[in-house]
Write a protein that holds these residues in place. Structure first.
Motif, short mmCIF file in Angstrom:
data_model
loop_
_atom_site.label_atom_id
_atom_site.label_comp_id
_atom_site.label_asym_id
_atom_site.label_seq_id
_atom_site.Cartn_x
_atom_site.Cartn_y
_atom_site.Cartn_z
N VAL A 29 -2.15 7.30 8.81
CA VAL A 29 -1.14 6.57 8.04
C VAL A 29 -1.57 5.11 7.93
O VAL A 29 -1.71 4.43 8.95
CB VAL A 29 0.25 6.67 8.71
N PHE A 30 -1.80 4.66 6.72
CA PHE A 30 -2.01 3.23 6.48
C PHE A 30 -0.64 2.66 6.15
O PHE A 30 0.01 3.11 5.20
CB PHE A 30 -2.99 3.00 5.33
N PHE A 31 -0.21 1.67 6.94
CA PHE A 31 1.11 1.08 6.72
C PHE A 31 0.99 -0.44 6.63
O PHE A 31 -0.05 -1.00 6.99
CB PHE A 31 2.10 1.53 7.81
N LEU A 32 2.02 -1.08 6.14
CA LEU A 32 1.95 -2.51 5.83
C LEU A 32 2.31 -3.41 7.00
O LEU A 32 2.30 -4.63 6.85
CB LEU A 32 2.85 -2.83 4.64
N GLY A 33 2.64 -2.85 8.14
CA GLY A 33 2.99 -3.65 9.30
C GLY A 33 4.46 -3.55 9.65
O GLY A 33 5.25 -2.94 8.94
N GLU A 34 4.80 -4.17 10.75
CA GLU A 34 6.16 -4.05 11.27
C GLU A 34 7.21 -4.73 10.41
O GLU A 34 8.40 -4.43 10.52
CB GLU A 34 6.24 -4.57 12.71
N ALA A 35 6.81 -5.62 9.51
CA ALA A 35 7.77 -6.30 8.64
C ALA A 35 8.26 -5.40 7.51
O ALA A 35 9.28 -5.69 6.89
CB ALA A 35 7.15 -7.57 8.06
N ASP A 89 -9.47 -6.81 8.28
CA ASP A 89 -9.96 -7.27 6.99
C ASP A 89 -9.86 -6.21 5.88
O ASP A 89 -10.51 -6.33 4.84
CB ASP A 89 -11.42 -7.73 7.13
N HIS A 90 -9.10 -5.16 6.12
CA HIS A 90 -8.84 -4.10 5.13
C HIS A 90 -10.09 -3.29 4.76
O HIS A 90 -10.09 -2.61 3.75
CB HIS A 90 -8.22 -4.66 3.84
N GLU A 91 -11.14 -3.38 5.56
CA GLU A 91 -12.37 -2.63 5.25
C GLU A 91 -12.10 -1.13 5.21
O GLU A 91 -12.59 -0.42 4.33
CB GLU A 91 -13.46 -2.94 6.27
N SER A 98 -6.76 2.70 0.12
CA SER A 98 -5.43 2.28 0.56
C SER A 98 -5.26 0.77 0.44
O SER A 98 -4.45 0.17 1.15
CB SER A 98 -5.20 2.73 2.01
N TYR A 99 -6.05 0.18 -0.44
CA TYR A 99 -5.96 -1.25 -0.69
C TYR A 99 -6.25 -1.48 -2.17
O TYR A 99 -7.20 -0.92 -2.72
CB TYR A 99 -6.97 -2.03 0.17
N ASP A 100 -5.44 -2.28 -2.81
CA ASP A 100 -5.60 -2.59 -4.22
C ASP A 100 -6.33 -3.93 -4.32
O ASP A 100 -5.75 -4.99 -4.09
CB ASP A 100 -4.23 -2.66 -4.88
N ASP A 101 -7.63 -3.87 -4.66
CA ASP A 101 -8.43 -5.09 -4.76
C ASP A 101 -8.00 -5.97 -5.94
O ASP A 101 -8.11 -7.19 -5.86
CB ASP A 101 -9.92 -4.74 -4.89
N PHE A 102 -7.52 -5.37 -7.01
CA PHE A 102 -7.09 -6.15 -8.17
C PHE A 102 -5.88 -7.01 -7.82
O PHE A 102 -5.83 -8.20 -8.09
CB PHE A 102 -6.78 -5.23 -9.35
N GLU A 103 -4.88 -6.38 -7.20
CA GLU A 103 -3.66 -7.11 -6.81
C GLU A 103 -3.79 -7.77 -5.43
O GLU A 103 -2.91 -8.51 -5.01
CB GLU A 103 -2.46 -6.14 -6.78
N GLU A 104 -4.89 -7.44 -4.72
CA GLU A 104 -5.12 -7.91 -3.35
C GLU A 104 -3.93 -7.62 -2.46
O GLU A 104 -3.33 -8.51 -1.85
CB GLU A 104 -5.46 -9.40 -3.35
N MET A 105 -3.60 -6.31 -2.38
CA MET A 105 -2.48 -5.92 -1.53
C MET A 105 -2.73 -4.55 -0.91
O MET A 105 -3.42 -3.70 -1.47
CB MET A 105 -1.17 -5.93 -2.28
N GLU A 106 -2.14 -4.38 0.27
CA GLU A 106 -2.22 -3.11 0.98
C GLU A 106 -1.35 -2.07 0.28
O GLU A 106 -0.35 -2.42 -0.37
CB GLU A 106 -1.72 -3.28 2.41
N ARG A 123 -1.73 11.04 -0.03
CA ARG A 123 -0.80 10.40 -0.97
C ARG A 123 -0.85 8.91 -0.73
O ARG A 123 -0.70 8.44 0.39
CB ARG A 123 0.62 10.90 -0.75
N THR A 124 -1.08 8.16 -1.80
CA THR A 124 -1.11 6.69 -1.75
C THR A 124 -0.16 6.18 -2.80
O THR A 124 -0.10 6.72 -3.90
CB THR A 124 -2.53 6.17 -2.03
N GLY A 125 0.60 5.14 -2.46
CA GLY A 125 1.51 4.60 -3.45
C GLY A 125 2.31 3.42 -2.95
O GLY A 125 2.04 2.86 -1.90
N GLY A 126 3.32 3.09 -3.72
CA GLY A 126 4.17 1.95 -3.41
C GLY A 126 5.14 2.19 -2.27
O GLY A 126 5.61 1.24 -1.65
#
Length: 146
Positions: A29-35, A89-91, A98-106, A123-126
């Motif tokens: 699971v790639f997640f955006l963090g505790e926030a 570093d999102h490598e 699981s990282y959008d380089d265009f928008e620079e977001m996880e 499954r990857t998404g918003g």
């Protein structure tokens, strides 16, 4: 297809790799963090069913960009019994799309990897994927096809 390499740090700052789990299914699971309340909700839902994952010979690895120290000290994530890993570093997120380089977001990603290291479902998404019944049933199906 064969899963790309996963080279992250555990909460103690030690290297962890996907190949350390060969012979086990992996729910990655790639997640955006505790926030991210949605991510924490997903992880808590997985945690509530951890015995179902264990019965399917599956480990749960949760990866985000937080440092190992931040992951270890988190009072929010500390209540969840999964293996937390740091991808500063999102490598790794990039390798798993699981990282959008265009928008620079996880991105949220939920990935099932079988005992041989092959990606069987992703499954990857918003939003994080929260259908835990689907994940457990998919693992049962994967295990039946030995």
């Amino acid at each position: 297809f064969q899963a790309p390499p996963l080279q992250v740090l555990n909460v103690n700052g030690k290297p962890a790799r996907l190949k350390d789990y060969v012979g086990k299914n992996v729910l990655l699971v790639f997640f955006l963090g505790e926030a991210c309340v949605h991510c924490v909700g997903q992880l808590k839902s997985i945690n509530d069913r951890i015995s179902d994952f264990e019965s399917q010979d599956t480990v749960v690895l949760a990866v985000c960009s937080a440092t190992p120290t931040k992951l270890k000290e988190s009072t929010t994530l500390g209540k969840v019994n999964v293996t937390f890993l740091s991808d500063k570093d999102h490598e790794n997120a990039r390798r798993f799309s699981s990282y959008d380089d265009f928008e620079e977001m996880e991105l949220h990603s939920t990935i099932l990897i079988d005992k041989k290291g092959c990606v069987r479902w992703k499954r990857t998404g918003g939003d994080p994927f929260t259908n835990i019944d689907f994940l457990v049933n998919e693992l049962k199906r994967i295990n039946e096809k030995k």
